[in-house]
Design an enzyme around this catalytic site. Structure first.
Site, PDB file in Angstrom:
ATOM      1  N   LYS A   8       0.837  -1.213   0.000  1.00  0.00           N
ATOM      2  CA  LYS A   8       0.000   0.000   0.000  1.00  0.00           C
ATOM      3  C   LYS A   8       0.872   1.264   0.000  1.00  0.00           C
ATOM      4  O   LYS A   8       0.675   2.162  -0.809  1.00  0.00           O
ATOM      5  CB  LYS A   8      -0.942   0.032   1.221  1.00  0.00           C
ATOM      6  CG  LYS A   8      -1.918  -1.122   1.274  1.00  0.00           C
ATOM      7  CD  LYS A   8      -2.851  -1.028   2.463  1.00  0.00           C
ATOM      8  CE  LYS A   8      -2.145  -1.045   3.813  1.00  0.00           C
ATOM      9  NZ  LYS A   8      -1.403  -2.294   4.086  1.00  0.00           N
TER      10      LYS A   8
ATOM     11  N   ARG B 130      -9.618   1.271   8.602  1.00  0.00           N
ATOM     12  CA  ARG B 130      -9.089  -0.051   8.891  1.00  0.00           C
ATOM     13  C   ARG B 130     -10.118  -0.924   9.582  1.00  0.00           C
ATOM     14  O   ARG B 130      -9.807  -2.039   9.985  1.00  0.00           O
ATOM     15  CB  ARG B 130      -7.878   0.103   9.790  1.00  0.00           C
ATOM     16  CG  ARG B 130      -6.633  -0.536   9.187  1.00  0.00           C
ATOM     17  CD  ARG B 130      -5.535  -0.275  10.145  1.00  0.00           C
ATOM     18  NE  ARG B 130      -4.321  -0.979   9.879  1.00  0.00           N
ATOM     19  CZ  ARG B 130      -3.295  -0.456   9.216  1.00  0.00           C
ATOM     20  NH1 ARG B 130      -3.388   0.715   8.649  1.00  0.00           N
ATOM     21  NH2 ARG B 130      -2.189  -1.133   9.131  1.00  0.00           N
TER      22      ARG B 130
ATOM     23  N   ARG C  27      11.302  -5.511   4.777  1.00  0.00           N
ATOM     24  CA  ARG C  27      10.963  -4.086   4.597  1.00  0.00           C
ATOM     25  C   ARG C  27      11.945  -3.191   5.354  1.00  0.00           C
ATOM     26  O   ARG C  27      12.279  -3.424   6.519  1.00  0.00           O
ATOM     27  CB  ARG C  27       9.549  -3.807   5.100  1.00  0.00           C
ATOM     28  CG  ARG C  27       9.252  -2.307   5.168  1.00  0.00           C
ATOM     29  CD  ARG C  27       7.802  -1.975   5.173  1.00  0.00           C
ATOM     30  NE  ARG C  27       7.060  -2.477   6.299  1.00  0.00           N
ATOM     31  CZ  ARG C  27       5.736  -2.433   6.394  1.00  0.00           C
ATOM     32  NH1 ARG C  27       5.012  -1.924   5.425  1.00  0.00           N
ATOM     33  NH2 ARG C  27       5.135  -2.906   7.447  1.00  0.00           N
TER      34      ARG C  27
ATOM     35  N   ARG D 185      11.155  -1.433  10.903  1.00  0.00           N
ATOM     36  CA  ARG D 185      10.110  -1.079  11.857  1.00  0.00           C
ATOM     37  C   ARG D 185      10.018  -2.103  12.981  1.00  0.00           C
ATOM     38  O   ARG D 185      10.121  -3.296  12.750  1.00  0.00           O
ATOM     39  CB  ARG D 185       8.764  -0.994  11.125  1.00  0.00           C
ATOM     40  CG  ARG D 185       8.571   0.323  10.411  1.00  0.00           C
ATOM     41  CD  ARG D 185       7.391   0.331   9.491  1.00  0.00           C
ATOM     42  NE  ARG D 185       6.179  -0.258  10.047  1.00  0.00           N
ATOM     43  CZ  ARG D 185       5.007  -0.255   9.421  1.00  0.00           C
ATOM     44  NH1 ARG D 185       4.902   0.307   8.232  1.00  0.00           N
ATOM     45  NH2 ARG D 185       3.960  -0.816   9.970  1.00  0.00           N
TER      46      ARG D 185
ATOM     47  N   ARG E  90      -0.589  -8.887  13.456  1.00  0.00           N
ATOM     48  CA  ARG E  90      -1.165  -7.874  12.562  1.00  0.00           C
ATOM     49  C   ARG E  90      -1.990  -8.509  11.450  1.00  0.00           C
ATOM     50  O   ARG E  90      -3.005  -7.964  11.034  1.00  0.00           O
ATOM     51  CB  ARG E  90      -0.053  -6.995  11.979  1.00  0.00           C
ATOM     52  CG  ARG E  90       0.445  -5.972  13.005  1.00  0.00           C
ATOM     53  CD  ARG E  90       1.794  -5.408  12.645  1.00  0.00           C
ATOM     54  NE  ARG E  90       1.784  -4.707  11.387  1.00  0.00           N
ATOM     55  CZ  ARG E  90       2.822  -4.635  10.574  1.00  0.00           C
ATOM     56  NH1 ARG E  90       3.958  -5.238  10.876  1.00  0.00           N
ATOM     57  NH2 ARG E  90       2.729  -3.958   9.464  1.00  0.00           N
TER      58      ARG E  90
HETATM   59  P1  ADP Z   1       1.024  -1.650   7.500  1.00  0.00           P
HETATM   60  O1  ADP Z   1       0.797  -0.950   6.211  1.00  0.00           O
HETATM   61  O2  ADP Z   1       2.295  -2.379   7.547  1.00  0.00           O
HETATM   62  O3  ADP Z   1      -0.141  -2.442   7.952  1.00  0.00           O
HETATM   63  P2  ADP Z   1       0.731   0.938   8.816  1.00  0.00           P
HETATM   64  O4  ADP Z   1       1.940   1.746   8.663  1.00  0.00           O
HETATM   65  O5  ADP Z   1      -0.461   1.265   7.957  1.00  0.00           O
HETATM   66  O6  ADP Z   1       1.166  -0.575   8.653  1.00  0.00           O
HETATM   67  O7  ADP Z   1       0.229   0.961  10.335  1.00  0.00           O
HETATM   68  C1  ADP Z   1       1.115   0.689  11.388  1.00  0.00           C
HETATM   69  C2  ADP Z   1       0.320   0.676  12.680  1.00  0.00           C
HETATM   70  O8  ADP Z   1      -0.262   1.986  12.909  1.00  0.00           O
HETATM   71  C3  ADP Z   1      -0.862  -0.287  12.736  1.00  0.00           C
HETATM   72  O9  ADP Z   1      -0.481  -1.594  13.099  1.00  0.00           O
HETATM   73  C4  ADP Z   1      -1.734   0.390  13.808  1.00  0.00           C
HETATM   74  O10 ADP Z   1      -1.235   0.155  15.113  1.00  0.00           O
HETATM   75  C5  ADP Z   1      -1.548   1.863  13.506  1.00  0.00           C
HETATM   76  N1  ADP Z   1      -2.564   2.339  12.551  1.00  0.00           N
HETATM   77  C6  ADP Z   1      -2.358   2.806  11.290  1.00  0.00           C
HETATM   78  N2  ADP Z   1      -3.517   3.163  10.709  1.00  0.00           N
HETATM   79  C7  ADP Z   1      -4.493   2.907  11.619  1.00  0.00           C
HETATM   80  C8  ADP Z   1      -5.913   3.051  11.613  1.00  0.00           C
HETATM   81  N3  ADP Z   1      -6.586   3.515  10.546  1.00  0.00           N
HETATM   82  N4  ADP Z   1      -6.590   2.702  12.758  1.00  0.00           N
HETATM   83  C9  ADP Z   1      -5.950   2.250  13.826  1.00  0.00           C
HETATM   84  N5  ADP Z   1      -4.621   2.070  13.887  1.00  0.00           N
HETATM   85  C10 ADP Z   1      -3.885   2.399  12.804  1.00  0.00           C
HETATM   86  P1  ADP Z   2       2.106  -1.893   3.186  1.00  0.00           P
HETATM   87  O1  ADP Z   2       2.080  -0.390   3.202  1.00  0.00           O
HETATM   88  O2  ADP Z   2       0.896  -2.477   2.497  1.00  0.00           O
HETATM   89  O3  ADP Z   2       2.318  -2.480   4.536  1.00  0.00           O
HETATM   90  P2  ADP Z   2       4.693  -1.611   1.846  1.00  0.00           P
HETATM   91  O4  ADP Z   2       4.405  -0.718   0.689  1.00  0.00           O
HETATM   92  O5  ADP Z   2       5.394  -1.045   3.017  1.00  0.00           O
HETATM   93  O6  ADP Z   2       3.329  -2.363   2.298  1.00  0.00           O
HETATM   94  O7  ADP Z   2       5.513  -2.862   1.260  1.00  0.00           O
HETATM   95  C1  ADP Z   2       5.995  -3.895   2.121  1.00  0.00           C
HETATM   96  C2  ADP Z   2       7.382  -4.361   1.609  1.00  0.00           C
HETATM   97  O8  ADP Z   2       7.228  -5.017   0.350  1.00  0.00           O
HETATM   98  C3  ADP Z   2       8.380  -3.233   1.378  1.00  0.00           C
HETATM   99  O9  ADP Z   2       9.658  -3.693   1.746  1.00  0.00           O
HETATM  100  C4  ADP Z   2       8.315  -2.977  -0.118  1.00  0.00           C
HETATM  101  O10 ADP Z   2       9.559  -2.499  -0.630  1.00  0.00           O
HETATM  102  C5  ADP Z   2       7.998  -4.375  -0.656  1.00  0.00           C
HETATM  103  N1  ADP Z   2       7.171  -4.360  -1.866  1.00  0.00           N
HETATM  104  C6  ADP Z   2       6.116  -3.558  -2.146  1.00  0.00           C
HETATM  105  N2  ADP Z   2       5.593  -3.855  -3.363  1.00  0.00           N
HETATM  106  C7  ADP Z   2       6.338  -4.892  -3.846  1.00  0.00           C
HETATM  107  C8  ADP Z   2       6.309  -5.658  -5.062  1.00  0.00           C
HETATM  108  N3  ADP Z   2       5.404  -5.426  -6.024  1.00  0.00           N
HETATM  109  N4  ADP Z   2       7.209  -6.640  -5.191  1.00  0.00           N
HETATM  110  C9  ADP Z   2       8.124  -6.868  -4.229  1.00  0.00           C
HETATM  111  N5  ADP Z   2       8.201  -6.186  -3.068  1.00  0.00           N
HETATM  112  C10 ADP Z   2       7.334  -5.210  -2.886  1.00  0.00           C
END
Ligand code: ADP
Ligand code: ADP
Length: 216
Positions: free
Chosen positions: A13, A88, A127, A159, A170
């Site tokens: 994302k 979410r 990541r 992270r 998660r």
């Molecule tokens: P990822 O894309 O890896 O799931 P995010 O960076 O979007 O992680 O979110 C990291 C953390 O921030 C989540 O696990 C949660 O604790 C918090 N968070 C982010 N967005 C929301 C949301 N819309 N509602 C509640 N908690 C959130």
């Molecule tokens: P999210 O926000 O959904 O948690 P991220 O954008 O942070 O996901 O991506 C998670 C990990 O996967 C990062 O290390 C990113 O560089 C990698 N990644 C994202 N898209 C791709 C893809 N199409 N192929 C391989 N790795 C990817």
């Protein structure tokens, strides 16, 4: 355009949000990024959010919603935005609908990034995030051995919530609380699924293609 990206943690994302928002010239609003900025800035909001984030739980809705409401009221978000990581759960989606209705607006489209669990775990395990510009990298797929951001020379970090145990939790939280959004938005007729496997540029191409009928 008013867009939302949904998908499990690690689906890509944040990565896609960077490119899609920039292609459409709209701000990317990532609740995870805003929480992390507050944690590193040591704000009250950051202190509160950290304990939930470290466990891999959602930060309480009232806190998250107030933060998003403020962000959406800013000038740059008036003509469009891309939300990454919000809503979410269904209550957040319902409130978002109300907030936008107050501005006389609504969501145009929700893109669901579809990828299986095995790929998600591989992506999260490698990541790395830039501590300076926030750009997202992957140790294997981007061949990042040096922990330095190619975009700004900032230092990359892993992270805290990308530890294996927290990742597993998660994913459970996603299945229980976030996945129901897929049928919520399908019922609203604004959900489009995008295959999020394969190279980053290919996924961006698919996302832009899915958006093209709606982009003015
Ligand atoms: P990822 O894309 O890896 O799931 P995010 O960076 O979007 O992680 O979110 C990291 C953390 O921030 C989540 O696990 C949660 O604790 C918090 N968070 C982010 N967005 C929301 C949301 N819309 N509602 C509640 N908690 C959130
Ligand atoms: P999210 O926000 O959904 O948690 P991220 O954008 O942070 O996901 O991506 C998670 C990990 O996967 C990062 O290390 C990113 O560089 C990698 N990644 C994202 N898209 C791709 C893809 N199409 N192929 C391989 N790795 C990817």
């Amino acid at each position: 355009m008013r867009l939302v990206l949904v998908g499990p943690p690690g689906a890509g994302k944040g990565t896609q949000a960077q490119f899609v928002a920039s292609n459409l010239s709209i701000p990317k609003i990532s609740t995870g990024d805003i929480f992390r900025a507050n944690v590193s800035g040591g704000t009250e909001l950051g202190k509160l959010a950290k304990e939930y984030m470290d466990r891999g739980d959602l930060v309480p809705d009232e806190v998250t919603i107030a933060m998003v409401r403020d962000r959406l009221a800013e000038k740059d978000a008036q003509d469009g935005f891309l939300l990454d990581g919000f809503p979410r759960n269904v209550p957040q989606a319902e409130i978002l609908k109300k907030i936008l209705a107050e501005f006389g607006a609504g969501l145009d489209l929700v893109l669901e990034l579809v990828v299986d669990d095995e790929e998600v775990v591989r992506r999260l395990a490698g990541r790395r995030t830039c501590s300076q510009c926030g750009r997202i990298w992957h140790v294997d797929f981007d061949d990042k051995k040096d922990d330095v951001c190619d975009a700004c020379n900032g230092k990359l970090y892993q992270r805290d919530d990308d530890k294996e145990e927290t990742v597993r939790h998660r994913l459970e939280v996603y299945q229980e609380q976030t996945a129901p959004l897929v049928s919520f938005y399908a019922d609203e007729g604004i959900l489009v699924g995008v295959d999020a496997t394969g190279p980053v540029e290919e996924v961006t191409r698919r996302a832009m293609e899915a958006l093209s009928p709606y982009a003015g």
